[in-house]
Design a protein around this motif. Sequence first.
Motif, PDB file in Angstrom:
ATOM      1  N   UNK A  46       0.835  -1.208   0.000  1.00  0.00           N
ATOM      2  CA  UNK A  46       0.000   0.000   0.000  1.00  0.00           C
ATOM      3  C   UNK A  46       0.868   1.255   0.000  1.00  0.00           C
ATOM      4  N   UNK A  47       1.953   1.242   0.775  1.00  0.00           N
ATOM      5  CA  UNK A  47       2.871   2.384   0.791  1.00  0.00           C
ATOM      6  C   UNK A  47       3.526   2.575  -0.585  1.00  0.00           C
ATOM      7  N   UNK A  48       3.881   1.462  -1.235  1.00  0.00           N
ATOM      8  CA  UNK A  48       4.506   1.531  -2.556  1.00  0.00           C
ATOM      9  C   UNK A  48       3.542   2.135  -3.575  1.00  0.00           C
ATOM     10  N   UNK A  49       2.292   1.668  -3.563  1.00  0.00           N
ATOM     11  CA  UNK A  49       1.284   2.207  -4.480  1.00  0.00           C
ATOM     12  C   UNK A  49       1.070   3.694  -4.238  1.00  0.00           C
ATOM     13  N   UNK A  50       1.035   4.082  -2.968  1.00  0.00           N
ATOM     14  CA  UNK A  50       0.824   5.491  -2.629  1.00  0.00           C
ATOM     15  C   UNK A  50       1.957   6.358  -3.173  1.00  0.00           C
ATOM     16  N   UNK A  51       3.193   5.906  -2.999  1.00  0.00           N
ATOM     17  CA  UNK A  51       4.339   6.664  -3.506  1.00  0.00           C
ATOM     18  C   UNK A  51       4.329   6.722  -5.034  1.00  0.00           C
ATOM     19  N   UNK A  52       3.987   5.594  -5.671  1.00  0.00           N
ATOM     20  CA  UNK A  52       3.954   5.548  -7.134  1.00  0.00           C
ATOM     21  C   UNK A  52       2.900   6.511  -7.680  1.00  0.00           C
ATOM     22  N   UNK A  53       1.751   6.576  -7.026  1.00  0.00           N
ATOM     23  CA  UNK A  53       0.693   7.479  -7.477  1.00  0.00           C
ATOM     24  C   UNK A  53       1.002   8.933  -7.139  1.00  0.00           C
ATOM     25  N   UNK A  54       1.745   9.142  -6.075  1.00  0.00           N
ATOM     26  CA  UNK A  54       2.077  10.502  -5.653  1.00  0.00           C
ATOM     27  C   UNK A  54       3.120  11.149  -6.566  1.00  0.00           C
ATOM     28  N   UNK A  55       4.019  10.300  -7.090  1.00  0.00           N
ATOM     29  CA  UNK A  55       5.079  10.840  -7.940  1.00  0.00           C
ATOM     30  C   UNK A  55       6.451  10.297  -7.613  1.00  0.00           C
ATOM     31  N   UNK A  56       6.498   9.204  -6.841  1.00  0.00           N
ATOM     32  CA  UNK A  56       7.768   8.588  -6.495  1.00  0.00           C
ATOM     33  C   UNK A  56       8.261   9.004  -5.125  1.00  0.00           C
ATOM     34  N   UNK A  57       9.265   8.280  -4.645  1.00  0.00           N
ATOM     35  CA  UNK A  57       9.821   8.565  -3.324  1.00  0.00           C
ATOM     36  C   UNK A  57      10.529   7.335  -2.796  1.00  0.00           C
ATOM     37  N   UNK A  58      10.786   7.307  -1.509  1.00  0.00           N
ATOM     38  CA  UNK A  58      11.487   6.156  -0.948  1.00  0.00           C
ATOM     39  C   UNK A  58      11.075   5.878   0.496  1.00  0.00           C
TER      40      UNK A  58
END
Length: 265
Positions: A46-58
């Motif tokens: 869920x955290x990975x999907x959120x970052x991917x939809x937000x615009x990336x991150x780590x």
Amino acid sequence: MHKEDFARFVDEPTREGLRALLKGNSGEQNNLDFKFDWPEGSKLAKHILALANYGGGCIVIGVEEIEDTLTPNGLKEIIDKTKIVKKIDKFLPGILLANDVVELYDFSYEESEYNKIKGKKFQILVVSNLPKRVPFVSPNDGQSIKKNRIYTRRGMGTVEASYEEIQSILNRRIETGYSSTKEMELETHLTQLKTLYGEISRFHTFYPKSPLAEIGTKISQGLLGDAVKQKNNFYPEEDYEAFISKIIRKKKKRIELDINTFDLE
């Protein structure tokens, strides 16, 4: 760590970059999350999907955040990437893992002038920005995730996207000018073509010693003698795999042409 430095760190994580990130004690941001240990599989997805939809991150694993204070405890052991992927694979769309959108980095600090991380191990999960394919959703339900829901980052946490956030995510995709229509058409064409190939036999089987034709059971083979295979004249000269091989060769030539054209510009 300055915004530009953090952007470079996400693009290419390094030991020095992580040290600066932890020493700077900047705390969580919408594109930066800290975890004391690896979360349960569906929660991590869920955290990975959120970052991917937000615009990336780590996500930095091995760091505890309490009241905006980072404590780099480190990990007891480095977890192999294959084990991490196994935990999250069923909760992520294939493109995230197949295209290296999600990458895992391991860092150990046997020696460091920053004493708080000396002798400790950390892992960083980096999610690249892929706006042309958003939104990303989970294909399955899990303990902490629901399928077909759009998650994003808000207020330094992972949340289900609001209507306005969904519109923002979709606008990022529209701005890329990318369309998946051709890709979907190709998949449909290949599926239909494979089905059609399955409807026609490459060979006809018959038994010369018997007036009966095309009987295929083991018992009939014993009674009627050896089976003879005769090529079906209606079967295409080029079988399915040969066709796909030809298309691959053509596609590779087109890619090479595009690359050469780009180099000349």
